[in-house]
Design a protein around this motif. Structure first.
Motif, short mmCIF file in Angstrom:
data_model
loop_
_atom_site.label_atom_id
_atom_site.label_comp_id
_atom_site.label_asym_id
_atom_site.label_seq_id
_atom_site.Cartn_x
_atom_site.Cartn_y
_atom_site.Cartn_z
N GLU A 35 0.86 -1.17 0.00
CA GLU A 35 0.00 0.00 0.00
C GLU A 35 0.91 1.23 0.00
OE1 GLU A 35 -3.89 1.56 2.37
OE2 GLU A 35 -3.38 -0.57 2.33
N VAL A 36 0.65 2.12 -0.96
CA VAL A 36 1.56 3.26 -1.12
C VAL A 36 1.44 4.19 0.08
CG1 VAL A 36 1.93 5.35 -2.50
CG2 VAL A 36 1.62 3.14 -3.61
N VAL A 37 2.60 4.62 0.54
CA VAL A 37 2.62 5.60 1.61
C VAL A 37 2.47 6.95 0.93
CG1 VAL A 37 3.95 6.50 3.54
CG2 VAL A 37 4.22 4.10 2.84
N GLU A 38 1.28 7.53 1.05
CA GLU A 38 1.03 8.80 0.39
C GLU A 38 0.98 9.90 1.42
OE1 GLU A 38 -2.13 8.93 -2.79
OE2 GLU A 38 -2.22 6.82 -2.22
N ILE A 39 1.83 10.85 1.23
CA ILE A 39 1.81 11.96 2.17
C ILE A 39 1.23 13.13 1.42
CG2 ILE A 39 3.22 13.37 3.72
CD1 ILE A 39 5.21 10.82 3.42
#
Ligand SMILES: Nc1nc2c(ncn2[C@@H]2O[C@H](COP(=O)(O)OP(=O)(O)O)[C@@H](O)[C@H]2O)c(=O)[nH]1
Ligand SMILES: [Mg+2]
Length: 188
Positions: A35-39
């Motif tokens: 799961e992409v770590v989206e900031i």
């Protein structure tokens, strides 16, 4: 590098950069097996009329491309007021892809600015990924590259057409970049 049985795992750090809306976050999300770590932060300036959210830090994703190669993907923010993040990310990169929306000629000067920024800091393998080629108004690749000042001594950079929404297309682009990196004698 880590040893798993007799296989040597290699980590390749790939920066995914480009203009706002070119498809960087989508590219990282489509490629990633985690799961992409989206900031992401809501923004309030005029660019917020283009999209509800824009990336102010970076998107991080990961995938195993070959049995012995882990790709770490870092999607950069699009806007130059976050260029301190470009600087941090590109200095750790083994290779990068510059995404440019082929149907947004008004963004080409900005794509050129990003290219020149990266090129000044590192000399690592790079390719140009033309996105939105399936959209109305997409310009031919040769016209776009001319605008990027990316032709050195008549040598063209490697250009791929990529649709960040399609896994096969994203994997193809990464394969081209990894092959280029391997040919350039990448040593982890
Ligand atoms: N049709 C089409 N849509 C695309 C393409 N690349 C990106 N998009 C769309 O463009 C929008 C912006 O993408 P996003 O990944 O948020 O751009 P970013 O600002 O570079 O992170 C999303 O709705 C994507 O699905 C493409 O090649 N074709
Ligand atoms: Mg984004």
């Amino acid at each position: 590098m880590s040893l798993v049985g007799s296989i040597q795992m290699v980590n390749l750090r790939v920066v995914v950069t480009g203009t706002v809306g070119a498809g960087k976050s989508t590219f990282v999300r489509t490629a990633s097996e985690i799961e992409v770590v989206e900031i992401e932060r809501k923004i309030t300036d005029k660019i917020s009329t283009l999209k509800d959210q824009t990336t102010v830090a970076f998107d991080f994703g990961k995938l195993v491309l070959d049995a012995n190669m882990d790709l770490h993907l870092y999607g950069t923010p699009g806007q130059s007021r976050f260029d301190f993040m470009w600087d941090i990310l590109i200095k750790g990169a083994d290779a990068y892809i510059l995404l440019v929306a082929a149907n947004q000629p008004s963004d080409f000067p900005y794509a050129r600015e990003i290219f020149l920024f990266m090129n000044k800091r590192v000399q690592v393998p790079m390719i140009i990924g033309l996105t939105h080629m399936d959209c109305a108004g997409a310009l031919p690749p040769a016209d776009i590259v001319k605008n990027l000042d990316a032709i050195k001594d008549e040598i063209y950079p490697t250009i791929v057409t990529v649709n960040p929404n399609l896994k096969s297309s994203v994997l193809h682009a990464l394969r081209v970049l990894v092959d280029l990196t391997n040919r350039s004698g990448f040593k982890p």
